[in-house]
Enzyme design. Structure first.
Site, short mmCIF file in Angstrom:
data_model
loop_
_atom_site.label_atom_id
_atom_site.label_comp_id
_atom_site.label_asym_id
_atom_site.label_seq_id
_atom_site.Cartn_x
_atom_site.Cartn_y
_atom_site.Cartn_z
N LYS A 13 4.08 145.40 45.16
CA LYS A 13 4.07 145.87 46.56
C LYS A 13 4.50 144.98 47.65
CE LYS A 13 -0.78 145.98 47.15
NZ LYS A 13 -1.02 145.28 45.76
N ARG A 128 3.07 134.19 38.49
CA ARG A 128 3.71 134.44 39.77
C ARG A 128 3.77 132.80 40.58
NH1 ARG A 128 1.69 138.80 44.06
NH2 ARG A 128 -0.28 137.84 44.13
#
Ligand code: AMP
Length: 222
Positions: A13, A128
């Site tokens: 997102k 990440r």
């Protein structure tokens, strides 16, 4: 076209919303980014929310709604659209958003739900890395920086978010599963929800998103 991007942590997102801002001139509102900035600056809001964020728990709805109200307060927009990322996460937030928007005669045109299987989310989140300076996201497997630990854009140092550690990731996914269904039902009933396949590279997903927005835009005028 004002958008909400829904989806589990790690669905992409934030990256998609940032790309919409960079390439399509959207105004990007990410409650997670705003809160991380407050924690970094050590403000009283930052100190209050820090523990929640580090353990992957949701921050109180009133705090989040205040932030959104402030961001939209001076919104004049013009031709520009906004994209909400990481908000709303609860029904109380969705309802609060509706009253804020109503006051300003604004609308959400589409809610996009990014679908990604859980195994893929855990893999993505644990690899990440985020730039401590500009907030750009990297993935050590699929999208590594050119120089290890250094941001390609601004030279800032990359770090692993405290809440991207595996135990916290599982907690965040559990909370997401509890909260998402009522939101999906709510936006489906309003005829606003569209699902988008969030698997593959971020370029694949972004391309799919642009194609979808193009189709929706045509529908608007057909
Ligand atoms: P995110 O970057 O969207 O994954 O958000 C990181 C963390 O910030 C979450 O795990 C929550 O602790 C907090 N947070 C961000 N947005 C919200 C929201 N809309 N409601 C409650 N907590 C939030």
């Amino acid at each position: 076209m004002n958008l909400i991007l829904l989806g589990p942590p790690g669905a992409g997102k934030g990256t998609c919303a940032r790309m919409l801002a960079d390439k399509k001139n959207f105004f990007h509102i990410s409650t997670g980014d705003i809160l991380r900035e407050e924690v970094k600056k050590g403000t009283s809001l930052g100190q209050n929310v820090r523990n929640y964020m580090e353990s992957g728990k949701l921050v109180a709805d009133e705090v989040i709604l205040d932030i959104i109200e402030q961001r939209l307060e001076n919104w004049s927009g013009g031709d520009k659209s906004f994209v909400l990322d990481g908000f709303p996460r609860t029904m109380a937030q969705a309802e609060g958003l509706e009253s804020v928007l109503q006051k300003k005669h604004l609308f959400i045109n589409q809610v996009i739900l990014l679908d990604v299987p859980e195994g893929e989310l855990i893999r993505r989140l644990s690899s990440r890395r985020v730039c401590g300076n500009c907030g750009a996201n990297y993935n050590l497997i699929s999208q590594p920086p050119k120089i290890p630990d250094v941001c390609d854009y601004c030279g800032g140092k990359l770090y692993q978010r405290e809440d991207d550690r595996e135990e916290t990731v599982r907690n965040r996914l559990r909370i997401y599963q509890q909260e998402i269904q009522p939101l999906v039902d709510h936006y489906t009933n309003k005829g606003l929800l569209v699902r988008l396949d969030g698997e593959g590279t971020i370029d694949d997903v972004f391309q799919r998103l642009l194609t979808l927005l193009q189709l929706l835009k045509k529908d608007d005028y057909s």
